[in-house]
Design an enzyme around this catalytic site. Structure first.
Site, PDB file in Angstrom:
ATOM      1  N   SER A 203     -42.676 -36.148  40.597  1.00 54.17           N
ATOM      2  CA  SER A 203     -42.186 -36.498  41.929  1.00 54.17           C
ATOM      3  C   SER A 203     -40.810 -35.924  42.245  1.00 54.17           C
ATOM      4  O   SER A 203     -40.375 -35.993  43.400  1.00 54.17           O
ATOM      5  CB  SER A 203     -42.143 -38.022  42.077  1.00 54.17           C
ATOM      6  OG  SER A 203     -43.457 -38.552  42.065  1.00 54.17           O
TER       7      SER A 203
ATOM      8  N   GLU B 192       0.787  -1.229   0.000  1.00 56.16           N
ATOM      9  CA  GLU B 192       0.000   0.000   0.000  1.00 56.16           C
ATOM     10  C   GLU B 192       0.826   1.289   0.000  1.00 56.16           C
ATOM     11  O   GLU B 192       0.417   2.278  -0.597  1.00 56.16           O
ATOM     12  CB  GLU B 192      -0.922   0.006   1.233  1.00 56.16           C
ATOM     13  CG  GLU B 192      -1.971  -1.092   1.236  1.00 56.16           C
ATOM     14  CD  GLU B 192      -3.001  -0.922   0.138  1.00 56.16           C
ATOM     15  OE1 GLU B 192      -3.438   0.224  -0.098  1.00 56.16           O
ATOM     16  OE2 GLU B 192      -3.342  -1.916  -0.516  1.00 56.16           O
TER      17      GLU B 192
END
Length: 834
Positions: free
Chosen positions: A488, A90
């Site tokens: 239960s 770049e």
């Protein structure tokens, strides 16, 4: 000569005028574009959107959440190789120029003039500083006005910030394709590596992406991507940043990328990860979740999670296969390339090692399968085609679930599978546990579902969570979102209320038919035991819970009152508000597996309140802790000046005591009896101290087991999402369906744990009693006796005596001796029957 001098003077004057006009025009142009430049000082306090990352207790990644997948990386943490790669691609003169590369601008201008009128996009000449100005402060508009503003901002940025700061902003902001922003996220997305692990070729490929990430896709445009990557490698070599040998090696390296998942990264942790995501969203909102860069340390133990999922899935599949084979998922035309057609059918991604396949041909002895091919990163179907064989051993479980042949075992593979059937299959294993090469077993996605939660009972930390068979199939988390009747398994809460209010484990209660007038047109309710009309007569609370006797529980609820039971249910967090109907003492209300495990954890830890949590700690992007689950005070932890022989730090636990510690031990001992000789005896195979309780709802629509060891609590339920009966008789009970899943899980989870007994709290007296009657054992009497836990001031009875209450026929009575089958029950703390 004079004419020449005058001409030169004219030219000088004209040039001066032109220069001054040009300077004035330039100054005016700069003034014009400088008027509305964005405030570049905001870069100093810039906080980019950063993904939230969620980790397990061992540091492994559980999940990531972000709109822009970004991890902010300080420039000091970026390897020199990666920096050089981006500079080579770049802006190689980045550390020399003042924000503008004039040579590059001239070159771009020349190219623009050459291409004028061709509709080609102008070539850029932006430095990294200019790209920072554009990405942070401007738009992507293609115009001279934007370029002028970009250049002006670049020069100002260069005067304000260091080169390293500018490069840091750039490397963390740029978009690099596949949803990745910044180099840290891109390194993970493309190569599943940290930036410190990148090779020269990998760093060069990432550096090639900023200008055209879509064009350089690693699969769709592989050749162009490699060409651009090699260009960056060439620039690295030319600049002297890598050696020639390294460059040559990097150019030859294939472009191999890893398709990294966006979902949960811990196997079997999808339900857990989604529950954490919801929690963070509720605490901090969407923006903080997806952009705040939070670091979340969860309570998930990946090893325990895998164990939990294995046990739960095995239990669901075993039950489902017992119901028979329901047929193929779908039918497929296998002419031509069956792989492409099969790849278009949605398969579940989280049920490995199961794989989707299509039946290619069948015979009585076997069927040939073609497995679903994988999709590559770009979405294209892999050209590889894998096949396998299913023999009769792989389908022998597949009895017909309906029709004339219902329940009959197949005698030929062709009775089960036909060409074009789309199915699931996984490797076939021998009796010795070895995979049979090339052979597979038919599978089907179970219709039944359920949930499992494993928790540290001392802290409430959720170690594992299974919310169903497959998260990919259904994201509904049955561990936290499914409200089911616990049956239960709620009884220990009722018994805890009784033991906390005068009853003892040796209290005798009659087990006999009972009728309840429900009033206001409700009719008469006649609760029955599961044993189809069989009753025990007088039984101790220990034996009543061990055998899960409903009529005893109803009589207890009548005596102590439903409002008190409702208060205990609220304390334990099982229900927010329990209606005052006796049927709710039998677990008729609806609650979640998470709530039930939390309640049992409070019993396991001696009665201390625990708040379930999936998160240990949350830190913000700067490392500051903003949430911590452990709220205990640590006295002496912040000792100034280091160690000076002072006392050790102490943790102060101020959590509420929701149940008396001695009561908690008593109910633990009763539930240990359930495992040793009651409805959950299958769990005894774990070989460690385990206390727990099974549960089966009306019409056997849900089957439960909730229990704990001193180290871990676990709760499991099995049931259809749209409730229907799981079966009939003992085959559809919690002891038959849910308890074996708990057994298999606890065998794995506790394999390396010593067999530590439950801790006896101070004040408890262990007295030998006759197991059947609960009465004190005589001197030297050992047969049929047990050690029972009693609180101070209570003791087992020496005999049965009726104390001024009605006898079994409802007639008034006077104190008298009563036989064990008289139909009375003893008053709490006495030998009296009533």
């Amino acid at each position: 000569m004079r004419l020449l001098i005058r001409f030169m003077g004219f030219l000088f004057a004209a040039g001066t005028v032109v220069f001054l006009v040009g300077v004035g025009a330039m100054a005016g142009l700069i003034w014009h574009f400088s008027k509305d430049l964005p405030d570049y000082s905001q870069l100093q306090d810039y906080e980019p959107p950063v993904m939230t990352r969620v980790h397990a207790v061992d540091g492994s990644l559980v999940g990531e959440y972000a709109k822009e997948r970004r991890l902010y990386l300080p420039i000091q943490a970026v390897p020199k190789l990666v920096i050089n790669a981006f500079l080579a691609a770049e802006d190689k003169n980045f550390y020399e120029h003042g924000g503008i590369d004039y040579t590059g601008m001239a070159r771009a201008g020349l190219v623009y003039l050459q291409n004028y009128g061709s509709n080609r996009r102008p070539q850029g000449a932006s430095t990294i500083t200019q790209q920072v100005a554009k990405n942070f402060l401007l738009t992507n508009e293609v115009s001279f006005a934007r370029k002028i503003k970009e250049a002006l901002l670049a020069m100002r940025i260069e005067k304000t910030y260091s080169k390293d700061k500018i490069l840091e902003l750039y490397l963390n902001e740029i978009y690099l394709g596949l949803g990745a922003y910044g180099i840290a996220a891109a390194s993970l997305v493309y190569f599943d590596k940290s930036v410190n692990e990148l090779t020269v070729a990998e760093a060069a490929y990432l550096a090639a992406l900023p200008k055209m990430p879509a064009t350089l896709h690693p699969v769709r445009n592989r050749d162009r991507a490699i060409e651009r990557r090699n260009y960056v490698i060439d620039r690295l070599q030319e600049n002297g940043w890598i050696k020639q040998a390294d460059a040559e090696k990097a150019r030859k390296e294939p472009l191999a990328v890893t398709n990294r998942s966006n979902g949960a990264h811990t196997f079997a942790g999808e339900y857990f990860a989604e529950e954490v995501r919801r929690d963070i969203f509720e605490r901090y909102g969407e923006k903080k979740l997806y952009e705040g860069g939070l670091s979340v340390r969860t309570t998930l133990d990946p090893k325990i999670q895998v164990m939990a999922r294995k046990a739960m899935v095995t239990g669901l599949v075993n039950y489902d296969e017992q119901q028979g084979y329901r047929g193929a998922i779908s039918k497929l035309d296998i002419s031509g390339d069956w792989g492409v057609k099969l790849a278009d059918i949605k398969s579940l991604s989280d049920i490995s090692p199961w794989r989707m396949a299509v039946v290619l041909e069948t015979s009585d002895q076997s069927a040939r399968l073609g497995f679903q091919p994988a999709r590559e990163l770009g979405g294209a179907v892999s050209k590889q085609r894998e096949t396998g064989i299913v023999t009769l051993d792989g389908v022998k479980w597949a009895r017909a679930a309906s029709g004339p042949a219902k329940g009959k075992a197949p005698t030929a593979v062709s009775q089960v599978l036909q060409p074009g059937d789309v199915i699931y299959a996984d490797p076939l294993y021998s009796k010795e546990g070895q995979a049979v090469e090339g052979q597979y077993r038919l599978r089907q996605i179970p219709e039944v579902s359920g949930a499992m939660v494993a928790m540290d009972p001392w802290t409430g930390r959720v170690l594992a969570m299974v919310g169903g068979f497959s998260f990919d199939q259904s994201q509904f988390n049955r561990a936290t979102q499914a409200y089911r009747q616990p049956g239960s398994s709620f009884k220990p809460i009722v018994y805890s209320a009784a033991l906390d209010n005068g009853y003892t484990p040796s209290t005798v209660v009659v087990d006999a038919p009972i009728e309840i007038d429900q009033g206001q047109g409700g009719g008469v309710w006649r609760p029955e035991n599961f044993s189809n009309g069989k009753y025990q007569g007088p039984v101790t609370l220990r034996n009543a819970l061990r055998l899960s006797l409903n009529t005893v529980t109803v009589r207890l609820a009548q005596d102590i009152g439903m409002p008190l039971i409702g208060e205990y249910a609220r304390r334990f967090g099982v229900y927010d508000e329990l209606p005052n109907y006796l049927s709710f003492a039998l677990g008729a209300g609806e609650t979640t597996a998470m709530r039930m495990v939390t309640a049992y954890s409070m019993i396991a830890n001696g009665g201390r309140r625990v708040k379930p949590t999936l998160i240990d700690r949350i830190q913000d992007r700067y490392g500051h802790t903003i949430f911590k689950h452990d709220q205990r005070e640590c006295r002496g932890c912040d000792a100034p000046g280091g160690w000076k022989n002072q006392n050790e730090p102490q943790l102060v636990d101020r959590r509420e005591q929701v149940l008396d510690s001695m009561t908690a031990y008593q109910i633990t001992e009763l539930m240990e009896g359930v495992v040793q000789a009651g409805t959950a005896t299958v769990v005894k195979e774990v070989g460690k101290p385990i206390a727990g309780k099974t549960g089966t709802t009306n019409e056997a629509k849900d089957a439960w087991f909730v229990g704990f060891s001193p180290d871990i609590a676990v709760g499991i339920y099995m049931g259809y999402d749209k409730p229907r009966a799981l079966g009939k008789g003992n085959a559809a009970t919690g002891g038959h369906l849910a308890a074996p899943i708990a057994r298999d899980f606890l065998k794995l989870a506790l394999a390396d744990k010593p067999a530590v007994p439950f801790k006896v709290p101070a004040g408890i007296k262990l007295i030998r009693v006759v197991a059947k009657t609960g009465m004190r054992a005589g001197p030297g009497e050992t047969g049929g006796t047990i050690l029972e836990a009693f609180k101070p001031g209570t003791a087992p009875p020496d005999n049965y005596s009726v104390i001024g209450v009605a006898d079994a026929d409802g007639r008034g009575g006077v104190p008298q001796q009563a036989p064990p089958d008289s139909g009375f029950f003893m008053r709490p703390g006495t030998g009296g029957l009533y």
